[in-house]
Design a protein around this motif. Structure first.
Motif: not given
Length: 363
Positions: A340-346, A301-305, A358-363
């Protein structure tokens, strides 16, 4: 003419008393000089000037040495050199007015002889001013060196882990801080503060309850009773600056320094000034990022801004898919798909508190 000049010299006690009062009225900084001290200096200095005029000589070495000692003393009292010279100019103008008025009243036929008197007064003013500046600069350089050393000692102590130790309390008082007062710190990258720029800021802070000194790869500014806007102006804060919280006491000063350093680390990533108070959570987590990275690695997901953009918009717009869509100028269903796609990948559901953090800290 010499008789008139001698008469002015004889009356210098009364003249000096009036001038000392006037200096305190017109030059606010002069209030740090005791009025008796100011009066005694005026009497001695201008009697020396008048003696030189009568004897037709420039200031002698003893008189020049006295002027240098006065310059040193005024620097130690914290007077700006411009104020010291302004006071001397006022005294010279008063001496001229007194000589001219007495000549006009008692011997108007001597008025043509006043031109050499003017020249002698101006030469004495030039000579004594140079001596005063020489003494002032010598003391100012010593005072600056001592102040910079004290800044470094105090900053190192505050960052050492024992900010409220006896040595730090003494150093803070010597510097002019109230150890129990409120402090606020700012921090910038050391490479943006070459020695000449740092020295200029240290000079500007000579009359403020603030210190600035380097430590490691950063330069810290610590102020007391200075509004944050004024602190930012003094620090000349550009985009790479961090500001700590206002905190109480020397322990609080040390904590504000840490606040500012952590805010700076975030500012360097963002390319903008950061206040710890506004970004405390991210600024606190950032130093631990390497250890936490296994928890925060978003993987593919990190490669899909565009997915991260949707998560951010959802968080920043009241956790509302429709508001996030309006903010991004896309259809709500597209936002829903991206979440949904973010949830699926991470594996992190941004619709839950834990997944969103967790998502925001990752971003």
């Amino acid at each position: 003419m010499n008789e008139i000049i001698a008469g002015v010299a004889d009356d210098m006690d009364a003249i000096a008393a009036g001038l000392a009062r006037r200096l305190r009225e017109e030059l606010a900084e002069y209030s740090v000089v005791p009025i008796e001290e100011s009066r005694d200096f005026i009497v001695r200095e201008f009697r020396s000037v008048f003696a030189g005029m009568i004897e037709g000589r420039p200031p002698n070495p003893d008189e020049a040495a006295h002027s240098r000692s006065v310059g040193r003393h005024r620097a130690e009292q914290g007077l700006p050199v411009q104020t010291v010279l302004s006071a001397y100019h006022m005294g010279t103008l008063l001496a001229w007015d007194e000589i001219r008025a007495r000549t006009l009243a008692r011997a108007p036929e001597l008025m043509p002889e006043l031109l050499p008197v003017v020249n002698a007064l101006m030469e004495a003013l030039r000579s004594f001013s140079l001596s005063i500046v020489e003494g002032y600069e010598t003391a100012a350089a010593t005072r600056r060196t001592s102040r910079v050393a004290l800044m470094q000692t105090l900053l190192t102590g505050l960052l050492s882990g024992r900010p409220d130790g006896e040595n730090q309390v003494v150093a803070a008082r010597l510097f002019g801080f109230d150890p129990d007062g409120e402090f606020q710190a700012a921090c910038g990258p050391a490479d943006q503060w070459p020695p000449d720029r740092l020295g200029a800021l240290q000079d500007r802070l000579m009359t403020r309850t603030a210190l600035v000194a380097p430590a490691g790869t950063s330069v810290f500014l610590l102020g007391q009773n200075i509004p944050e806007s004024e602190l930012a102006r003094l620090f000349d804060a550009g985009p790479m600056a961090g500001f700590g919280m206002v905190r109480q006491g020397l322990t609080g000063a040390a904590e504000s320094l840490i606040d500012a350093e952590r805010a700076l680390a975030l500012a360097e990533r963002r390319g903008e000034m950061v206040r710890f108070e506004d970004a405390w959570l991210r600024a606190t987590v950032l130093p631990h990022l390497p250890r936490l990275w296994p928890l925060l690695d978003a993987g593919p997901a990190a490669s899909q801004p565009h997915l991260a953009e949707a998560v951010n918009a959802y968080a920043e717009n009241g956790f509302s898919i429709s508001e996030a869509a309006r903010f991004l100028h896309i259809h709500p269903n597209t936002v829903k798909y991206r979440l949904d796609r973010w949830h699926e990948l991470t594996g992190w559901d941004p619709r839950t508190l834990g997944g969103l953090l967790r998502s925001l800290f990752s971003i």
